[in-house]
Design an enzyme around this catalytic site. Structure first.
Site, PDB file in Angstrom:
ATOM      1  N   ASP A  84       0.858  -1.175   0.000  1.00  0.00           N
ATOM      2  CA  ASP A  84       0.000   0.000   0.000  1.00  0.00           C
ATOM      3  C   ASP A  84       0.904   1.238   0.000  1.00  0.00           C
ATOM      4  OD1 ASP A  84      -2.450   1.501   0.400  1.00  0.00           O
ATOM      5  OD2 ASP A  84      -3.223  -0.293   1.360  1.00  0.00           O
ATOM      6  N   ASP A 134      -3.135   4.656  -2.313  1.00  0.00           N
ATOM      7  CA  ASP A 134      -4.214   5.160  -1.462  1.00  0.00           C
ATOM      8  C   ASP A 134      -4.679   6.552  -1.899  1.00  0.00           C
ATOM      9  OD1 ASP A 134      -5.560   4.581   1.227  1.00  0.00           O
ATOM     10  OD2 ASP A 134      -4.725   6.572   1.608  1.00  0.00           O
ATOM     11  N   GLU A 167      -6.566   3.810  -5.816  1.00  0.00           N
ATOM     12  CA  GLU A 167      -7.854   4.004  -5.153  1.00  0.00           C
ATOM     13  C   GLU A 167      -8.401   5.370  -5.549  1.00  0.00           C
ATOM     14  OE1 GLU A 167      -9.867   3.917  -0.750  1.00  0.00           O
ATOM     15  OE2 GLU A 167      -8.077   5.093  -1.113  1.00  0.00           O
ATOM     16  N   HIS A 227     -11.262  -3.585   3.366  1.00  0.00           N
ATOM     17  CA  HIS A 227     -11.236  -3.177   4.765  1.00  0.00           C
ATOM     18  C   HIS A 227     -12.015  -1.888   5.029  1.00  0.00           C
ATOM     19  CE1 HIS A 227      -8.388  -0.746   2.693  1.00  0.00           C
ATOM     20  NE2 HIS A 227      -8.249   0.030   3.750  1.00  0.00           N
ATOM     21  N   ASP A 228     -12.535  -1.258   3.980  1.00  0.00           N
ATOM     22  CA  ASP A 228     -13.258   0.003   4.156  1.00  0.00           C
ATOM     23  C   ASP A 228     -14.778  -0.153   4.117  1.00  0.00           C
ATOM     24  OD1 ASP A 228     -11.071   1.637   4.510  1.00  0.00           O
ATOM     25  OD2 ASP A 228     -10.810   2.008   2.367  1.00  0.00           O
TER      26      ASP A 228
HETATM   27  C1  NOJ Z   1      -8.326   4.795   2.009  1.00  0.00           C
HETATM   28  C2  NOJ Z   1      -7.981   3.589   2.824  1.00  0.00           C
HETATM   29  O1  NOJ Z   1      -8.464   2.436   2.193  1.00  0.00           O
HETATM   30  C3  NOJ Z   1      -8.589   3.802   4.178  1.00  0.00           C
HETATM   31  O2  NOJ Z   1      -8.576   2.654   4.974  1.00  0.00           O
HETATM   32  C4  NOJ Z   1      -7.873   4.946   4.826  1.00  0.00           C
HETATM   33  O3  NOJ Z   1      -8.465   5.218   6.070  1.00  0.00           O
HETATM   34  C5  NOJ Z   1      -7.944   6.213   3.960  1.00  0.00           C
HETATM   35  N1  NOJ Z   1      -7.679   5.957   2.584  1.00  0.00           N
HETATM   36  C6  NOJ Z   1      -6.954   7.230   4.430  1.00  0.00           C
HETATM   37  O4  NOJ Z   1      -5.662   6.774   4.186  1.00  0.00           O
END
Ligand code: NOJ
Length: 549
Positions: free
Chosen positions: A99, A200, A254, A326-327
Site C-alpha cells: 500500500d 491510497d 484508489e 477493509h473500508d
Molecule cells: C483509504 C484507505 O483504504 C482507508 O482505509 C484509509 O483510512 C484512507 N484511505 C486514508 O488513508
C-alpha cells in the site's frame, strides 16, 4: 523496460494485517502469521497479495498513518519477517503488492515534526496556512473522517490541512522535494523485490491553487477542489516516467467517486499513468456515495455499476474487481442475505469472479464472514466510526445510532479472521487486539475445509474455473435483462468459448429465461451453488455458470 501486464492473469488476496493471523502470540496479526498461511492463500487460487500498510505507524488510522515509509513495523515482524514473506511468496509464484499512502503521513513522521518547526528542507512538505483570525479556518473543507480539514499547530503557529484524521496531515505534492521522496519510497520497495503498489486516495494528491471554499458539495466539502486536482496527471506521469517504467510492476489506484470515463484518463493502456482503479460505484448499491448514507439494496444500481465499467473499459483499460475490502462492511450482510448465508455468499462470488479484470478477495470473504455487531459503541476502534457515532444522527436514540453503525462501520469487516472454532477463533494464542465476531464457531476456515460444499470450497472452484476460461480474459461482456431487479445475468463471449453467468438476488424461487443464442441444452453447467437437477427455476440466491465450447 517491457511491461508484461502479468496482473491480468492474477487473482489477489487482500491481507489486512492486524486481523489476519497472529504468529507470535501477542494478539496482533503479523507477517509470521502470513508466512504460516501462504499455502492457504495459494490453495484458494490466489497468486498475489495486497498488504494494507505494514509500515511503522502510531495506528491512528490502523496503519494508514505512516511514520516511516522504508521499514516494516516491529509488531508485524520487521524487515526480516517481510523478506521471508516476499521470498516465500515468490517461491510460490505469488506477487506482493504494497500500500502506497502518500496523500498524507502520520503527524509523528519526522518530516512533519521538522516541518512544524520550520526546519529546512521540510518547511513546505505539508500544506500550512496562517490563522485567518476571528475563529475562522483557512477554508470550509471537511475532513473525510473527523470534522473540519484544518487543525491549528501550536508549534508552528499555523493551520495544517488533513483530508483524513487530525493525525494524518496532507503532504504538499506541489513541492518537488516531496515528489522526490515518493520516488525514493517507490524505488526502495521495488528494489527489494515487491511487485507493485495499491495507491491510497491517489486522486487527492493535487489541490486546487488557492484552496478555494467549496460552494458545491453538501457533504465532503472541498472534494471538487482536491479530487482529480490540477496537477494529478502530471505528478503521476512523473512517478511513472522516473520510476515505475523501469520495473515490471503494476499499480492500482484508489479513486473515490470516480466514473469510468474519468478513470480512463488515468488507466488507458496506451496513455495512462496507472494500471487499474479501485472504483466505489460497485459498493454503492445500498447507499448514497458513502456507507454512512445507507439505502435499500437496489440490484439495478449494482448491475449498472458493474456493467458500465465492463463496457467502458473494454479494449482500452483493465478493470479491478472487488466486492469487499477493509473500508466496507461485509458483502454477505449487504448484497446477500444472512438467512440464505451460504447460498448468497457463493452467488456473490460467482457474480463478480467471471467478469473481465483482476479480482481481489478480502480476508474472510472466502468463508462468508458476516458483519460484526458490537453491543456498545465504545467497542469500535475505527477513527471514522467513532467520530460518526459521536456527531451524526444525534436526533436518533443511542440504540438506533449503534445499529446504524453495524451496517456502516468499517470495523464490521475488521474483526480477526476466523480460522477455527477454538479459542479466539484460532487467530491468536494471546489476547486478540480486537473483538472476535461471536459467530466464529459456525463460520470458520477449519469447518469449511472439512465440507466439500462450503463457501471456501466454492471460492476455490470458482477461482480455478475462472483461470481456465479464456473468454473471461479475452471475451466480450454483455449484460442480459438489465431491467430485472431480481436477476443479474451476463455473458462473456470469446472466439471459441462463451459462458453465461446467472445470479438470483431473490429470496423466493425465480423463473428465468435465457437470451437468444444461448441454448442451455448444448451447454455444460460448470458451477452452481445448489445440488440437484438443473431446473429452469432458480432457488433463493442460486447461481449458475454455463459453458459452451
Ligand atoms: C483509504 C484507505 O483504504 C482507508 O482505509 C484509509 O483510512 C484512507 N484511505 C486514508 O488513508
Amino acid at each position: 523496460m517491457e511491461r508484461t501486464r502479468w496482473y491480468k492473469d492474477k487473482v489477489f488476496y487482500q491481507v489486512w494485517p492486524r486481523s489476519f493471523k497472529d504468529g507470535n502470540g501477542d494478539g496482533m496479526g503479523d507477517l509470521l502469521g502470513v508466512l504460516e498461511k501462504l499455502d492457504y492463500i495459494k490453495n484458494l487460487g490466489c497468486d498475489g497479495i495486497w498488504f494494507s500498510p505494514i509500515y511503522p505507524s502510531p495506528g491512528a488510522d490502523c496503519g494508514y498513518d505512516i511514520s516511516d515509509y522504508m521499514d516494516i513495523a516491529p509488531e508485524f515482524g520487521g524487515m526480516e519477517a517481510f523478506r521471508k514473506v516476499l521470498e516465500g511468496a515468490h517461491a510460490r509464484d505469488m506477487k506482493i503488492v504494497m500500500d502506497l499512502v502518500v496523500n498524507h503521513t502520520s503527524d509523528e513522521h519526522e518530516w512533519f515534526q521538522k516541518s512544524r518547526q520550520r526546519i529546512s528542507p521540510y518547511t513546505d512538505y505539508y500544506i500550512w496556512r496562517p490563522d485567518p483570525g476571528n475563529g475562522k479556518l483557512p477554508n470550509n473543507w471537511d475532513s473525510n473522517f473527523e470534522g473540519k480539514a484544518w487543525t491549528f499547530d501550536e508549534v508552528r503557529g499555523e493551520y495544517y490541512l488533513h483530508l483524513f484524521a487530525v493525525k494524518q496531515p496532507d503532504l504538499n505534492m506541489d513541492n518537488p522535494l516531496v515528489r522526490e521522496e515518493v520516488k525514493k519510497i517507490l524505488r526502495f520497495w521495488l528494489d527489494l523485490g515487491v511487485d507493485g503498489f495499491r495507491e491510497d486516495v491517489i486522486t487527492y494528491i493535487s489541490k486546487k491553487e488557492g484552496l478555494p471554499d467549496d460552494h458545491l458539495f453538501p457533504i465532503y466539502k472541498g472534494m471538487p477542489h482536491y479530487n482529480h486536482g490540477p496537477h494529478v496527471h502530471e505528478y503521476l506521469t512523473e512517478f511513472k516516467r522516473d520510476v515505475l517504467d523501469h520495473y515490471d510492476c503494476f499499480t492500482i489506484a484508489e479513486a473515490p467517486l470516480v466514473q469510468p470515463g474519468q478513470a480512463l484518463s488515468y488507466i488507458r493502456e496506451d496513455s495512462g499513468q496507472l494500471d487499474m482503479m479501485i472504483q466505489f460505484q460497485c459498493m454503492c448499491a445500498d447507499c448514497l456515495f458513502t456507507d454512512y448514507l445507507p439505502t435499500r439494496f437496489h440490484l439495478r444500481k449494482m448491475k449498472r455499476a458493474f456493467s458500465s465499467w465492463q463496457y467502458r473499459l473494454k479494449g482500452r483499460a483493465w478493470n479491478s474487481l472487488y466486492i469487499e475490502n477493509h473500508d466496507h462492511p461485509r458483502i454477505v450482510s449487504r448484497y446477500g442475505s444472512e438467512t440464505f448465508w451460504a447460498e448468497s455468499a457463493k452467488m456473490l462470488a460467482a457474480m463478480y469472479l467471471f467478469q473481465q479484470g483482476t479480482p481481489f478477495i478480502y480476508q474472510g470473504q472466502e468463508i462468508g464472514m458476516t458483519n460484526w455487531r458490537p453491543s456498545d459503541p465504545d467497542m469500535y476502534e475505527d477513527v471514522q466510526t467513532r467520530y460518526h457515532y459521536a456527531h451524526s444522527n444525534l436526533k436518533k436514540s443511542p440504540g438506533q445510532r449503534l445499529q446504524a453503525l453495524w451496517r456502516s462501520s468499517r470495523d464490521s469487516a475488521r474483526t480477526p479472521m476466523q480460522w477455527d472454532g477454538g479459542e479466539n477463533a484460532g487467530f491468536t494464542t494471546g489476547t486478540p487486539w480486537f473483538y472476535v465476531n461471536e459467530n466464529y464457531r459456525q463460520i470458520n476456515v477449519a469447518s469449511q475445509e472439512a465440507d466439500s460444499n462450503s463457501i471456501l470450497n466454492f471460492y476455490r472452484k470458482a477461482v480455478k474455473l475462472r483461470k481456465s476460461l479464456s473468454c473471461v480474459r479475452y471475451g466480450v461482456y454483455r449484460e442480459h435483462f438489465p431491467l430485472s431487479d431480481k436477476l443479474y445475468m451476463y455473458s462473456m463471449t470469446g472466439e471459441r468459448q462463451k459462458i453465461l453467468v446467472v445470479c438470483s438476488f431473490c429470496e423466493k424461487p425465480l423463473r428465468y429465461g435465457v437470451p437468444k443464442g444461448f441454448n442451455l441444452d448444448t451447454a455444460r453447467l460448470v458451477l452452481c451453488n445448489y445440488p440437484g437437477p438443473n431446473q429452469r427455476v432458480l432457488q433463493p440466491y442460486e447461481c449458475k455458470v454455463y459453458l459452451w465450447q
